[in-house]
Scaffold this active site. Structure first.
Site, short mmCIF file in Angstrom:
data_model
loop_
_atom_site.label_atom_id
_atom_site.label_comp_id
_atom_site.label_asym_id
_atom_site.label_seq_id
_atom_site.Cartn_x
_atom_site.Cartn_y
_atom_site.Cartn_z
N HIS A 1 -26.66 10.58 20.37
CA HIS A 1 -25.96 9.36 19.97
C HIS A 1 -26.08 8.97 18.49
O HIS A 1 -25.39 8.27 17.94
CB HIS A 1 -26.17 8.01 20.94
N ASP B 1 -29.66 13.46 25.67
CA ASP B 1 -29.37 12.82 24.31
C ASP B 1 -29.99 13.57 23.05
O ASP B 1 -30.74 13.03 22.62
CB ASP B 1 -29.92 11.17 24.43
N SER C 1 -34.37 5.82 17.17
CA SER C 1 -33.64 6.96 18.12
C SER C 1 -33.73 8.22 17.24
O SER C 1 -33.45 8.28 16.23
CB SER C 1 -32.13 6.19 18.08
N1 ARG Z 1 -29.06 2.12 23.49
C1 ARG Z 1 -29.33 3.33 22.79
C2 ARG Z 1 -29.93 2.73 21.54
O1 ARG Z 1 -29.60 1.92 20.91
C3 ARG Z 1 -27.99 3.95 22.52
C4 ARG Z 1 -27.56 4.63 23.58
C5 ARG Z 1 -26.28 5.33 23.21
N2 ARG Z 1 -25.41 5.42 24.31
C6 ARG Z 1 -24.26 4.69 24.75
N3 ARG Z 1 -23.89 4.79 25.87
N4 ARG Z 1 -23.75 3.81 24.01
O2 ARG Z 1 -30.71 3.47 20.78
#
Ligand code: ARG
Length: 712
Positions: free
Chosen positions: A85, A220, A647
């Protein structure tokens, strides 16, 4: 006596255990207490092995990825591992229906096949220096406005000083809301190339349905490589550049995880507000969060309709969709969990204790009543900036208008070279604003729906005069007027058409801009905000900024033995803890469950898998990546303290080796940016064994595996 001693000891251990996992520590400042707690949890490295200015250390393998994520170097040749992501927007921009690497995945089998990525940079921290005394001496006695101005000057002086004679960049950062300051020296590399990515049905498996939730089954990750000039310096893209010779790279630990294993994370957490006042919590739960959710929903719905109709449109919008959707769900979760976890009440309790302590301290005695006053004034206008930024300015047409207006302002200054460089920057930025016909169609809906919501939710005496006098004049009822007005804007504005909007930016003309209806719309709402709310909002930030700083100073005085950590601010941090589950959840997930979810949600494309993954699953060829039951692990939990920006960060074992990549937080602890709940706050990680299995077996990219240092 002995018994008592043991009793006391266990209390001490218990409190450090509870506290230890909370905290985003400054890696160059690991105090003795933190170091001891880390050792107790299983760290085998010394503080110098984590952060050292003279020798290579772990911090040299951690990069700020694209300014919003973290990455880590995993080979001597500058190979970078981060989340899928985090690479998503870049990968989607390299994709089209003819060369669809977002949907199909991509694996470079040699350097030549790697894909240059426009606009992506990777940044190393060269050093960090304490400038607290210099800064605090300079701002002593200043009011907030002068302080802010002084800080800007001082930051410039300090960053110029630390970068003089080098190709480095620098940034000053305040910690503890302005009780401490540091300057970060960076080395930024701009030639970064895509090396590998799984298809998005692996990298984003579970999509928005599973986002921010556990159990999770997402691969991911994506991989990039940093390039440098032949003489070893950062350089813009050139075919002659060579792979970075890394100072430090992280080895990979394939031994697998079990509950209680040491786990630490180094990275660049974006923002937390752990010292927020109770009134701020209330505004978030009742006002700001639900409003952002409602406004974002409008964009998501309109985009989705067009994305479902056409692959190229889907690819063009997917990056923007994912980022809007990610924080749409985030704010839903934050509001829900602030309530569930009773964070307002917790903050009130903390404030009460502080108030009792402060009664005899002149410096702090009025703090809480001043806080109540500042929030009391702000609360009734707290949605204005949200409606402006997430509402009125959210349609793409408004983004083009904003750029045009920036150019217009620059023209007033008359500096030709500035205008040209601004133009170039804007034309690059518009690369992220696709505006094909179906997208314009969606945009028109968005524009209209936002005005309808504005009409419904903004109090009559807070509405912009332009809204009441002009927009509502387009029809008999507000609904009719807003619909007619929207038609008029999209039929008449230069900015309702990508070609014309871009042509305008290449050759801006004031007469056209000033007569354009979309510009008039933008200008009217902007002026209303600036005239009516801007100063009040600034005043609120000034007051609560100063009060927040004083509150932290007071809390530190009140609890002299407590180790405080600073709120996240996109600077390098370290969090340590253990591999650990919560509630009744499993500690880790496996590929079996990916297949099970695919069957269970067979009508939801977010859980689709490729035939190739199914084929490999049926073969069960997991080799050295299987767990002890012969299953392929996918994701696992640890109790580290992270937030957005972390992330892509490596999850590191006690000996400095990667066991996973952090990629998300869990639903039950979505209030975590404001309050850390040790019981339920977890980090969701992709298991490094799944990453390597996907590279080797799915991508057949043994070349990438061979670069890494692997411990089995
Ligand atoms: N919630 C994750 C974060 O903010 C990002 C995941 C991205 N995936 C998605 N389905 N939008 O780090």
């Amino acid at each position: 006596m002995k018994k008592l001693l043991i009793g006391m000891l266990s209390i001490v251990v218990l409190t450090t255990n509870l506290r230890a996992d909370e905290g985003m520590w400054l890696p160059w400042l690991l105090k003795s207490q933190t170091t001891e707690a880390m050792k107790k949890k299983g760290l085998k490295l010394t503080p110098d092995q984590l952060y050292d200015l003279n020798k290579s250390s772990l911090k040299d393998a951690i990069v700020w990825f694209g300014g919003g994520c973290t990455g880590e170097i995993v080979s001597p040749n500058g190979l970078v591992l981060t989340n899928h992501h985090c690479g998503y927007d870049y990968i989607s921009k390299l994709s089209s229906s003819a060369d669809n690497i977002l949907d199909n995945g991509f694996w470079a089998k040699n350097y030549q096949e790697e894909r240059p990525v426009a606009g992506l940079s990777v940044t190393f921290v060269v050093r960090v220096d304490d400038i607290t005394k210099e800064v605090l001496d300079a701002v002593k006695g200043l009011n907030e406005k002068d302080r802010a101005e002084k800080l800007q000057q001082l930051y410039k002086t300090i960053t110029d000083r630390v970068t003089a004679g080098t190709h480095y960049e620098a940034q000053c950062r305040e910690m503890y809301k302005g009780n401490a300051y540091y300057v970060f020296t960076f080395e930024r590399f701009n030639d970064v190339r895509l090396v590998g990515t799984p298809p998005q049905n692996i990298g984003k498996f579970g999509g928005e349905t599973d986002n921010w939730m556990w159990p999770r089954h997402t691969g991911d990750f994506s991989m990039f490589r940093v390039y440098m000039s032949k003489d070893g310096k950062p350089a813009k893209y050139s075919a002659d550049n060579i792979p970075l010779k890394a100072k430090h790279h992280l080895p990979i630990n394939l031994k697998g995880i079990k509950s209680g294993d040491y786990a630490m994370i180094m990275g660049f957490p974006g923002r937390t507000n752990r010292y927020e006042f109770s009134q701020g919590v209330k505004i978030a739960t009742d006002l700001v969060d639900p409003t952002i959710v409602a406004l974002r929903e409008i964009r998501l719905k309109a985009w989705k309709e067009e994305m479902n109709k056409d692959t190229d449109i889907r690819l063009k919008l997917s990056g923007n969709y994912a980022s809007i959707s990610n924080y749409w769900k985030y704010f839903r979760g934050e509001a829900e969990q602030l309530k569930n976890n009773k964070v307002f009440e917790l903050k009130q309790k903390e404030e009460k204790a502080f108030g009792a302590w402060a009664t005899s301290k002149p410096e702090y005695k009025n703090l809480l009543s001043d806080v109540a006053k500042a929030f009391g004034e702000y609360q009734p206008i707290s949605l204005q900036s949200i409606y402006l930024n997430e509402g009125i300015l959210a349609p793409t047409i408004m983004k083009y208008v904003q750029y045009a207006s920036m150019l217009e302002d620059a023209k007033k200054d008359g500096d030709a070279t500035k205008i040209e460089s601004l133009k170039t920057r804007i034309l690059t930025a518009t690369g992220s604003l696709p505006y094909d016909e179906p997208i314009v169609k969606a945009d028109k809906k968005i524009f209209k729906e936002i005005l309808l919501l504005y009409n419904k939710n903004i109090a009559a005496d807070q509405k912009a005069p332009y809204f009441k006098e002009v927009i509502l004049g387009y029809g008999k009822t507000p609904e009719e007027a807003i619909a007619n007005y929207t038609d008029f804007v999209f039929e008449n504005s230069v900015f309702a058409n990508e070609g014309m909007a871009k042509a305008f930016i290449s050759a801006p003309r004031s007469s056209i801009l000033n007569n354009d209806i979309a510009f008039k719309h933008f200008d009217a709402f902007r002026k209303h905000y600036n005239a009516t709310y801007k100063d009040k909002v600034a005043d609120y930030y000034e007051k609560t900024g100063a009060l927040g700083r004083l509150y932290i100073k007071g809390l530190m005085e009140m609890q002299p033995n407590k180790e405080f950590y600073a709120d996240a601010n996109s600077s390098l941090r370290l969090t340590y803890g253990n591999v650990q589950s919560y509630m009744k959840y499993p500690l880790y997930t496996t590929l079996d469950e990916v297949i099970a979810k695919n069957i269970k949600y067979k009508d939801n494309p977010e859980f689709a898998i490729s035939p190739r993954l199914l084929e490999l699953y049926n073969k069960k060829d997991y080799g050295r990546y299987a767990d002890k039951n012969g299953k392929l692990p996918t994701c696992f939990l640890s109790n580290n303290d992270i937030t957005g920006g972390n992330s892509g960060s490596p999850v590191i074992d006690g000996e400095g080796r990667i066991i996973g990549l952090a990629f998300d937080g869990n639903w039950e602890a979505m209030s975590g940016n404001i309050h850390f709940d040790p019981k339920n706050k977890r980090t969701i990680n992709v298991d490094i064994r799944y990453v390597l299995w996907l590279i080797e077996k799915y991508g057949e990219a043994g070349n990438i595996i061979n670069e890494m240092t692997i411990v089995q």
